[in-house]
Design an enzyme around this catalytic site. Structure first.
Site, PDB file in Angstrom:
ATOM      1  N   GLN A   1       0.940  -1.093  -0.019  1.00  0.00           N
ATOM      2  CA  GLN A   1       0.101   0.076  -0.053  1.00  0.00           C
ATOM      3  C   GLN A   1       0.924   1.273   0.015  1.00  0.00           C
ATOM      4  O   GLN A   1       1.498   1.409   1.010  1.00  0.00           O
ATOM      5  CB  GLN A   1      -0.904  -0.009   1.281  1.00  0.00           C
ATOM      6  CG  GLN A   1      -1.732   1.206   1.362  1.00  0.00           C
ATOM      7  CD  GLN A   1      -2.582   1.002   2.801  1.00  0.00           C
ATOM      8  OE1 GLN A   1      -2.863  -0.189   3.227  1.00  0.00           O
ATOM      9  NE2 GLN A   1      -2.605   2.202   3.421  1.00  0.00           N
ATOM     10  N   GLY A   2       0.792   1.909  -1.041  1.00  0.00           N
ATOM     11  CA  GLY A   2       1.733   3.234  -1.188  1.00  0.00           C
ATOM     12  C   GLY A   2       1.215   4.633  -1.100  1.00  0.00           C
ATOM     13  O   GLY A   2       0.570   5.228  -1.815  1.00  0.00           O
TER      14      GLY A   2
ATOM     15  N   SER B   1       2.003   6.795   2.385  1.00  0.00           N
ATOM     16  CA  SER B   1       2.832   7.496   3.325  1.00  0.00           C
ATOM     17  C   SER B   1       3.915   8.014   2.338  1.00  0.00           C
ATOM     18  O   SER B   1       4.599   7.261   1.522  1.00  0.00           O
ATOM     19  CB  SER B   1       3.216   6.838   4.411  1.00  0.00           C
ATOM     20  OG  SER B   1       2.158   6.926   5.366  1.00  0.00           O
TER      21      SER B   1
ATOM     22  N   SER C   1       4.824  -1.241   3.828  1.00  0.00           N
ATOM     23  CA  SER C   1       4.952  -2.540   4.426  1.00  0.00           C
ATOM     24  C   SER C   1       5.102  -3.455   3.202  1.00  0.00           C
ATOM     25  O   SER C   1       4.498  -3.614   2.355  1.00  0.00           O
ATOM     26  CB  SER C   1       3.674  -2.918   5.474  1.00  0.00           C
ATOM     27  OG  SER C   1       3.732  -1.973   6.485  1.00  0.00           O
TER      28      SER C   1
ATOM     29  N   GLU D   1      -8.553  -1.267   7.704  1.00  0.00           N
ATOM     30  CA  GLU D   1      -7.464  -1.532   8.600  1.00  0.00           C
ATOM     31  C   GLU D   1      -7.804  -1.953   9.972  1.00  0.00           C
ATOM     32  O   GLU D   1      -7.054  -2.181  10.838  1.00  0.00           O
ATOM     33  CB  GLU D   1      -6.483  -0.603   8.515  1.00  0.00           C
ATOM     34  CG  GLU D   1      -5.639  -0.041   7.057  1.00  0.00           C
ATOM     35  CD  GLU D   1      -4.794   0.885   7.245  1.00  0.00           C
ATOM     36  OE1 GLU D   1      -4.628   1.640   8.240  1.00  0.00           O
ATOM     37  OE2 GLU D   1      -3.978   0.649   6.497  1.00  0.00           O
TER      38      GLU D   1
ATOM     39  N   GLU E   1      -2.653  10.652  18.550  1.00  0.00           N
ATOM     40  CA  GLU E   1      -3.039  12.027  18.681  1.00  0.00           C
ATOM     41  C   GLU E   1      -3.883  12.215  17.571  1.00  0.00           C
ATOM     42  O   GLU E   1      -5.131  13.010  17.710  1.00  0.00           O
ATOM     43  CB  GLU E   1      -2.153  12.890  18.457  1.00  0.00           C
ATOM     44  CG  GLU E   1      -1.087  12.849  19.939  1.00  0.00           C
ATOM     45  CD  GLU E   1      -0.005  11.746  19.734  1.00  0.00           C
ATOM     46  OE1 GLU E   1       0.547  11.600  20.964  1.00  0.00           O
ATOM     47  OE2 GLU E   1      -0.071  10.933  18.787  1.00  0.00           O
TER      48      GLU E   1
END
Length: 364
Positions: free
Chosen positions: A118-119, A121, A153, A234, A348
């Site tokens: 999964q591209g 970030s 990942s 997810e 956060e």
């Protein structure tokens, strides 16, 4: 097939088919074991339940997939994080890929023939996904993509990548999504060493990579919507698998002769139980066909806290094991748990989502 019958028959099958991982350790072994387990489950039919027949599935409710992953995680047959990638990427292909592309590609992932990644970030665009700068420009019937991804990942093992790139102006509406072949010219993968000693993540460099227009997922500008639909996945069935894995670690903590601290063990168990109860509600919504949304941030907060609490408890009740024994799985898993409040959206950010989108508290 009903879930009780499915679980009973699956357990019977697993008792007579030895899928025990080999004694070798490391990420290469984990990925090879994942492919082996998926392949055998696919051939026996178990991996097909809960998926539509249009992509080689056998139909049935999504709860069957949750049961399958739970049984695999409880037996330590495959690492739950990489096992659950199908629960993120297959629903995305079903919702956004052309039907013929999904029918061609999804069986390759489910059967263990391929691993995907999964591209999303980028350096400087992790939690702030809308600021991504990887760019795709249309040339004839091909998109030409240049940029960099990070924290991807298993990219070094992946045959395909669900990739986000900017095809328009700044902001959400300028982002599109693609299914990239990772062996395309111009793709360079460099694994990254994490503090728990596993090269799970990688940088991916894209230098004028050409992607056919037929590999666009959805329409131009649908990338942000795809990402917002993908992220709750997810935190759905994937979390059910993760919780089952953590319960097995609580059992192992007791089996390893930890100090008999009832308060600490009870608190760790209660945190896991709370996360599991929340996940039950999410599984029910998924089974009803509801669209998951920002409420899954609550699942993320609870699971991250439960995971860190469990491994903090292991550190405290098995004195010296984490700090002094570099060869124990407890050390590796303890270090990995430190990232639970970071990966998949920081704690956060999740609390901000709960405050703003669920409680209506505004930006301040």
């Amino acid at each position: 097939m009903k879930t009780d019958q499915f679980r009973r028959e699956l357990r019977g099958w697993l008792e007579t088919h030895d899928l025990t991982p080999p004694p070798t350790s490391g990420l290469d072994a984990e990925v090879a074991q994942l492919a082996r387990v998926r392949s055998e489950l696919w051939q026996a039919g178990w991996m097909r339940y809960g998926w539509p027949r249009t992509v080689g599935g056998l139909g049935g409710p999504s709860a069957l997939r949750a049961v399958l992953g739970e049984e695999i995680a409880t037996r330590d047959l495959a690492e739950p994080g990489i096992w659950s990638m199908v629960e993120v990427l297959v629903p995305t292909l079903l919702d956004y890929a052309p039907a013929a592309l999904a029918a061609e590609m999804v069986p390759r992932l489910l059967s263990g023939d391929e691993q995907w990644c999964q591209g999303f970030s980028e350096p400087g665009s992790g939690s702030d996904l809308a600021s991504l700068s990887t760019r795709a420009v249309m040339e004839g019937d091909t998109w030409v993509v240049s940029g960099q991804k990070v924290w991807t990942s298993l990219a070094q093992y992946a045959a395909r990548c669900v990739l986000l790139a900017r095809t328009g102006g700044p902001g959400h509406d300028g982002i599109s999504a693609f299914l990239l072949d990772m062996d395309s010219p111009g793709v360079t993968v460099r694994p990254l060493r994490t503090m728990h000693g596993v090269d799970e993540f990688a940088e991916v460099f894209l230098d004028d990579v050409r992607i056919p227009a037929s590999r666009l997922l959805g329409a131009p500008g649908d990338g942000w919507r795809l990402a917002m639909d993908l992220l709750p996945h997810e935190r759905s069935t994937c979390f059910w698998h993760r919780i089952a894995h953590l319960y097995s670690r609580l059992d192992r903590l007791l089996a390893d002769g930890c100090e008999p601290d009832a308060d600490a063990l009870g608190t760790a168990w209660l945190d896991l139980y709370t996360a599991r109860c929340r996940s039950v509600a999410t599984q029910r919504r998924l089974a009803l066909g509801d669209r998951l949304g920002p409420e899954t941030s609550v699942d993320k907060i609870l699971l991250a806290g439960a995971e860190q609490r469990l491994f903090d408890t292991a550190r405290d009740l098995l004195p010296g094991t984490v700090e002094l024994d570099a060869g124990t799985p407890w050390r590796t898993e303890y270090l990995y748990s430190r990232a639970a409040t970071i990966y998949g959206g920081t704690a956060e950010i999740q609390r901000n989502i709960v405050a703003r989108r669920l409680l209506g508290l505004g930006k301040e």
